[in-house]
Design an enzyme around this catalytic site. Structure first.
Site, PDB file in Angstrom:
ATOM      1  N   ARG A 142      -1.962 -10.639  -5.547  1.00 32.75           N
ATOM      2  CA  ARG A 142      -1.973  -9.183  -5.752  1.00 32.75           C
ATOM      3  C   ARG A 142      -1.161  -8.488  -4.661  1.00 32.75           C
ATOM      4  O   ARG A 142      -0.614  -7.408  -4.865  1.00 32.75           O
ATOM      5  CB  ARG A 142      -3.408  -8.651  -5.669  1.00 32.75           C
ATOM      6  CG  ARG A 142      -4.261  -8.844  -6.887  1.00 32.75           C
ATOM      7  CD  ARG A 142      -5.571  -8.100  -6.733  1.00 32.75           C
ATOM      8  NE  ARG A 142      -5.341  -6.763  -6.212  1.00 32.75           N
ATOM      9  CZ  ARG A 142      -6.161  -6.159  -5.336  1.00 32.75           C
ATOM     10  NH1 ARG A 142      -7.222  -6.786  -4.898  1.00 32.75           N
ATOM     11  NH2 ARG A 142      -5.916  -4.943  -4.920  1.00 32.75           N
TER      12      ARG A 142
ATOM     13  N   CYS B 236     -10.531  -4.776  -4.070  1.00 33.89           N
ATOM     14  CA  CYS B 236     -11.242  -5.818  -3.321  1.00 33.89           C
ATOM     15  C   CYS B 236     -12.710  -5.430  -3.108  1.00 33.89           C
ATOM     16  O   CYS B 236     -13.013  -4.280  -2.813  1.00 33.89           O
ATOM     17  CB  CYS B 236     -10.582  -6.024  -1.955  1.00 33.89           C
ATOM     18  SG  CYS B 236      -8.942  -6.747  -2.061  1.00 33.89           S
TER      19      CYS B 236
ATOM     20  N   ASN C 267       0.809  -1.227   0.000  1.00 39.20           N
ATOM     21  CA  ASN C 267       0.000   0.000   0.000  1.00 39.20           C
ATOM     22  C   ASN C 267       0.839   1.273   0.000  1.00 39.20           C
ATOM     23  O   ASN C 267       0.308   2.361  -0.205  1.00 39.20           O
ATOM     24  CB  ASN C 267      -1.001  -0.022   1.155  1.00 39.20           C
ATOM     25  CG  ASN C 267      -2.065  -1.082   0.910  1.00 39.20           C
ATOM     26  OD1 ASN C 267      -2.226  -1.565  -0.211  1.00 39.20           O
ATOM     27  ND2 ASN C 267      -2.781  -1.464   1.943  1.00 39.20           N
TER      28      ASN C 267
HETATM   29  C1  EPZ Z   1      -6.779   1.566   1.583  1.00 32.96           C
HETATM   30  O1  EPZ Z   1      -7.989   1.505   0.836  1.00 32.96           O
HETATM   31  C2  EPZ Z   1      -6.118   0.214   1.406  1.00 32.96           C
HETATM   32  N1  EPZ Z   1      -5.839   0.014  -0.005  1.00 32.96           N
HETATM   33  C3  EPZ Z   1      -7.032  -0.889   1.927  1.00 32.96           C
HETATM   34  O2  EPZ Z   1      -6.266  -2.093   1.892  1.00 32.96           O
HETATM   35  C4  EPZ Z   1      -7.387  -0.623   3.387  1.00 32.96           C
HETATM   36  O3  EPZ Z   1      -8.354  -1.571   3.800  1.00 32.96           O
HETATM   37  C5  EPZ Z   1      -7.941   0.793   3.554  1.00 32.96           C
HETATM   38  O4  EPZ Z   1      -7.045   1.758   2.984  1.00 32.96           O
HETATM   39  C6  EPZ Z   1      -8.141   1.143   5.030  1.00 32.96           C
HETATM   40  O5  EPZ Z   1      -6.917   1.046   5.696  1.00 32.96           O
HETATM   41  C7  EPZ Z   1      -4.755   0.622  -0.534  1.00 32.96           C
HETATM   42  O6  EPZ Z   1      -4.040   1.335   0.143  1.00 32.96           O
HETATM   43  C8  EPZ Z   1      -4.488   0.361  -1.988  1.00 32.96           C
HETATM   44  P1  EPZ Z   1     -10.046   4.325   2.670  1.00 32.96           P
HETATM   45  P2  EPZ Z   1      -8.820   2.870   0.556  1.00 32.96           P
HETATM   46  O7  EPZ Z   1     -10.167   5.427   1.702  1.00 32.96           O
HETATM   47  O8  EPZ Z   1      -7.872   3.994   0.438  1.00 32.96           O
HETATM   48  C9  EPZ Z   1     -14.648   5.453   2.824  1.00 32.96           C
HETATM   49  C10 EPZ Z   1      -5.682  -4.237   1.315  1.00 32.96           C
HETATM   50  O9  EPZ Z   1      -6.129  -5.292   1.773  1.00 32.96           O
HETATM   51  N2  EPZ Z   1     -14.348   6.419   1.770  1.00 32.96           N
HETATM   52  O10 EPZ Z   1      -9.161   4.501   3.862  1.00 32.96           O
HETATM   53  O11 EPZ Z   1      -9.764   2.596  -0.541  1.00 32.96           O
HETATM   54  C11 EPZ Z   1     -14.482   4.014   2.377  1.00 32.96           C
HETATM   55  O12 EPZ Z   1     -15.653   3.552   1.737  1.00 32.96           O
HETATM   56  C12 EPZ Z   1      -6.632  -3.132   0.973  1.00 32.96           C
HETATM   57  O13 EPZ Z   1      -4.457  -3.965   1.165  1.00 32.96           O
HETATM   58  C13 EPZ Z   1     -15.345   7.293   1.351  1.00 32.96           C
HETATM   59  O14 EPZ Z   1     -16.473   7.257   1.848  1.00 32.96           O
HETATM   60  O15 EPZ Z   1      -9.620   2.990   1.928  1.00 32.96           O
HETATM   61  C14 EPZ Z   1     -14.209   3.298   3.686  1.00 32.96           C
HETATM   62  O16 EPZ Z   1     -15.444   3.047   4.348  1.00 32.96           O
HETATM   63  C15 EPZ Z   1      -8.081  -3.546   1.084  1.00 32.96           C
HETATM   64  N3  EPZ Z   1     -15.066   8.203   0.377  1.00 32.96           N
HETATM   65  C16 EPZ Z   1     -13.421   4.330   4.494  1.00 32.96           C
HETATM   66  O17 EPZ Z   1     -13.694   5.588   3.883  1.00 32.96           O
HETATM   67  C17 EPZ Z   1     -13.823   8.283  -0.198  1.00 32.96           C
HETATM   68  O18 EPZ Z   1     -13.619   9.151  -1.081  1.00 32.96           O
HETATM   69  C18 EPZ Z   1     -11.925   4.102   4.491  1.00 32.96           C
HETATM   70  O19 EPZ Z   1     -11.527   3.926   3.153  1.00 32.96           O
HETATM   71  C19 EPZ Z   1     -12.830   7.387   0.232  1.00 32.96           C
HETATM   72  C20 EPZ Z   1     -13.108   6.468   1.225  1.00 32.96           C
END
Ligand code: EPZ
Length: 429
Positions: A397, A117, A23
């Site tokens: 991945r 995912c 990440n």
């Molecule tokens: C990152 O995803 C990671 N992926 C995820 O890891 C990880 O689960 C997640 O962060 C939380 O730590 C990568 O870094 C590539 P978020 P990301 O934005 O950035 C909501 C793995 O297994 N949200 O922190 O997509 C979202 O729906 C993967 O390595 C909005 O509502 O996660 C979630 O409920 C899986 N609007 C929460 O925030 C937005 O614009 C946190 O999501 C963005 C996010």
């Protein structure tokens, strides 16, 4: 179809080496676009999400040279194309970092809506909001996100929810903007700090990464750099839990123990022994493990990306244990697969109630997503009998050579090709 075939029951013992953080790498690779000179990236994990990111860069006109398995020299100085190929971008979540990087460099970008995912709703509204604060006009046409602005000015970004991706993208888009950008309610994960360290090594002016307020003072020029990706906190945690689940004794090397604190604390509460060294942790068991409750939360809390793995461990101790998922709407698809192995788990909204039975039985199962697949490997290692895991591309991945690394500490696991078999089961069905 490729499957992992595991014969459970072996204690894991010995040394296992953690690779660079997925990440962090998937954000740093697009960030190279911002540099006015070539960069060298070291300790890059050999995983498919990284290969996709490097391929996208090459498609956009960058020169990408592999120096060795985990070291790449990337020259993106002649990039003129700020469009990311649709089919490649939709293969992974992190393709949206090309939006922030290209916006920061060229003032425009076109990237398909991201993949990633299946964890429930994954909007990008906060990413787009941060671009708007900096002066960008955004729209989504035919599944492609378009961002564009004549001039990027620093601004005050406040995130309603903690978002790793949106925090990363706000940093990428603001690092060359005119003036100061303040990012409030920022994510604090180690990979955020790694991106900031990478950009600062190129001459950026980013302060506060790792806290919930990050300040970015725009700079005109970013020089080339040689940078080593931070060790993968989640890969390390996954192997810690595999050691505990098999009552093994494993030294997990190439780690930053501070990044593992919430995982270590939870394992100690379960009765696992954990000893920290400068760049390693030793994990072993000397007594029966006990139930506990886990609630995921943004760093420095217990990582959501470790939720399927810790839940699997808790099926092996006398329950009941509660696992609460607060980040994602549906990150329990792996539970149905664990039930095939004899796990007794009830899902009530965001809570998994685990009646630990102390053992699992091998079965044919399916990896629904990256961390679910890693959890099923842990289950197979601890189970009686044979476990076959299909759809292992999810696992590949994000984990470099996971079966090879586990064999190195005594696991009976191999990757086998099953001709003519197609994936018929659906996850959680
Ligand atoms: C990152 O995803 C990671 N992926 C995820 O890891 C990880 O689960 C997640 O962060 C939380 O730590 C990568 O870094 C590539 P978020 P990301 O934005 O950035 C909501 C793995 O297994 N949200 O922190 O997509 C979202 O729906 C993967 O390595 C909005 O509502 O996660 C979630 O409920 C899986 N609007 C929460 O925030 C937005 O614009 C946190 O999501 C963005 C996010």
């Amino acid at each position: 179809m490729d499957k992992f075939v595991i014969k459970g029951g072996n204690r894991l013992t010995g040394d296992i080496y953690v690779s660079g953080a997925k990440n962090a790498a998937v954000a740093i690779i697009p960030a190279v676009i911002l540099s006015d000179e070539p960069c060298v990236l070291e300790n890059v994990p050999k995983i498919s999400d990284v290969s996709i990111g490097l391929k996208i860069l090459a498609e956009m006109g960058a020169s990408v040279n592999m120096i060795d398995d985990t070291t790449f020299r990337i020259d993106a100085t002649n990039l003129v194309n700020s469009e990311v190929p649709y089919e490649m971008a939709r293969k992974m979540r992190a393709s949206y970092y090309f939006l922030g990087a290209c916006l920061g460099k060229f003032g425009k970008a076109m990237v398909s809506m991201p993949g990633g995912c299946p964890l429930g709703d994954r909007p990008i509204d906060m990413h787009l909001k941060s671009f708007e604060v900096l002066g960008s006009k955004n729209d989504i046409i035919n599944g492609v996100v378009n961002v564009e602005c004549d001039h990027l000015y620093g601004g005050h970004i406040y995130f309603d929810k903690v978002s790793v991706g949106a925090t990363m993208n706000a940093i990428l888009a603001s690092v060359k903007a005119d003036g100061l950008t303040i990012i409030e309610n920022a994510a604090r994960e180690p990979h955020i700090v790694d991106l900031a360290n990478f950009l600062n090594s190129m001459g950026a002016d980013i302060m506060g990464a790792g806290t919930d307020v990050i300040k970015v003072r725009g700079v005109k020029h970013l020089r080339g750099t040689t940078y080593s990706i931070v060790p993968d906190q989640i890969e390390a945690g996954t192997y810690m839990i595999a050691a505990a689940a098999t009552h093994g004794d494993v030294m997990i090397r190439n780690v930053i123990p501070k990044h593992l604190e919430s995982i270590t604390a939870k394992l100690i509460k379960i009765g696992v022994n954990v000893e920290e060294y400068d760049d390693a942790v030793r994990v072993w068991t000397t007594r029966p493990l006990v139930k506990t409750n886990v609630k995921t939360s943004p760093h420095p809390g217990f990582p959501t990306d470790m939720q399927p793995q810790i839940a699997t461990l808790l099926t092996l101790v006398d329950g009941p244990s509660l696992v609460t998922e607060t980040i994602w709407d549906s990150r329990f698809a792996y539970v149905e697969e664990l039930r095939r192995m004899g796990a007794n788990i009830t899902i009530d909204g965001k809570v998994a109630i685990i009646e630990g039975t102390g053992k699992l039985n091998g079965a044919p199962v399916k990896a629904c997503d990256l961390r679910a697949g890693a959890a099923l490997i842990i289950a197979g290692l601890a189970a009686d009998g044979i476990t076959e895991i299909e759809d292992i591309h999810h696992i590949e991945r994000g984990y470099q050579d996971m079966d090879g690394k586990l064999r190195g500490i005594g696991a009976d696991i191999e990757k086998r090709y099953f001709p003519g078999e197609s994936s018929i089961k659906t996850c959680g069905a």
